[in-house]
Design an enzyme around this catalytic site. Structure first.
Site, mmCIF file in Angstrom:
data_model
loop_
_atom_site.group_PDB
_atom_site.id
_atom_site.type_symbol
_atom_site.label_atom_id
_atom_site.label_comp_id
_atom_site.label_asym_id
_atom_site.label_seq_id
_atom_site.Cartn_x
_atom_site.Cartn_y
_atom_site.Cartn_z
ATOM 1 N N HIS A 269 4.814 40.719 77.457
ATOM 2 C CA HIS A 269 4.901 40.779 75.995
ATOM 3 C C HIS A 269 4.359 42.100 75.449
ATOM 4 C CE1 HIS A 269 6.280 38.395 72.754
ATOM 5 N NE2 HIS A 269 5.153 37.829 72.361
ATOM 6 N N ASP B 164 9.555 43.789 73.738
ATOM 7 C CA ASP B 164 10.114 43.064 74.880
ATOM 8 C C ASP B 164 11.258 42.158 74.442
ATOM 9 O OD1 ASP B 164 7.794 41.642 73.588
ATOM 10 O OD2 ASP B 164 8.569 39.994 74.792
ATOM 11 N N ASN C 23 2.306 37.870 66.158
ATOM 12 C CA ASN C 23 2.934 37.121 65.072
ATOM 13 C C ASN C 23 2.709 37.717 63.697
ATOM 14 O OD1 ASN C 23 3.550 35.435 67.175
ATOM 15 N ND2 ASN C 23 2.526 33.638 66.348
ATOM 16 N N ASN D 273 8.812 36.792 67.566
ATOM 17 C CA ASN D 273 7.901 36.562 66.444
ATOM 18 C C ASN D 273 7.379 37.845 65.815
ATOM 19 O OD1 ASN D 273 8.113 33.760 66.564
ATOM 20 N ND2 ASN D 273 6.467 33.584 68.066
#
Length: 203
Positions: free
Chosen positions: A30, A102, A77, A123
């Site tokens: 991530h 990613d 987020n 997100n």
């Protein structure tokens, strides 16, 4: 300070890598956006340690243009809070923003550029779009789908496996070249150069 910012605004490019802060996330899939921006910063001797708008920020020049590099420290987020604040502060034109992150739906080791679009389930991108709309470029770095029935949320928070490191390194090197191309030549030419292997994939 504001006068300096205004003087640079028209030509300044903002490149943002997405990830999660903290040593435990350093090598997660991530965090490949962070990795790419770190590699670009190292190549151009840009110090990425200044804290601004809840992001680590560095400034320098690439291909003769002023560039701001940023890594939001808000957790994924809430990335849009940092990116939106930086874009407003530096008066970044939509076409001068590139977000690097990613992508599960791109094969591991491949990359794709898009001129604009939706979040695609990411997100961090959803948060940025909430703050800035969809009219900005993005560089998506393929991490592939998780094996078997593994939860994608767990997969993206895993580190790259030892056997994946060579391909990840090659992808990051290509990502640096693509980011440099974006600064120098804009999104259309950069897409033409680096999306050649994306026949049949969504753009």
């Amino acid at each position: 300070m504001s006068a300096d910012g205004e003087g640079e605004a028209t030509g300044t490019v903002l490149i943002v890598g997405l990830g999660n802060p903290g040593r435990q996330h350093l090598y997660n899939r991530h965090n490949v956006g962070f990795m790419a921006v770190d590699k670009l910063a190292a190549r151009h001797d840009i110090d990425l340690r200044r804290v601004q708008s809840r992001a680590l920020v560095g400034s320098g020049r690439i291909a003769g243009r002023p560039v701001i590099l940023a890594k939001p420290q808000t957790f994924m987020n809430l990335s849009g809070e940092a990116v939106g604040a930086l874009a407003r502060f530096y008066k970044i034109a939509p076409e001068a923003l590139l977000v690097v992150y990613d992508e599960l739906d791109i094969p591991f080791g491949a990359l794709r550029l898009r001129e604009k679009g939706g979040a695609g389930g990411h997100n961090g991108m959803r948060s940025i779009i909430q703050h800035l709309g969809q009219e900005f470029a993005r560089l998506r770095l393929g991490i592939g789908r998780p094996p078997g029935r593994m939860d994608p949320a767990a997969y993206v928070l895993q580190d790259f496996g030892r056997d994946e490191l060579p391909a990840a390194g090659e992808m990051l090197t290509t990502a640096v070249e693509a980011m440099e191309s974006f600064v120098r030549d804009g999104i259309q030419l950069t897409m033409n150069r680096y999306n050649q292997s994306s026949v049949g994939s969504e753009q």
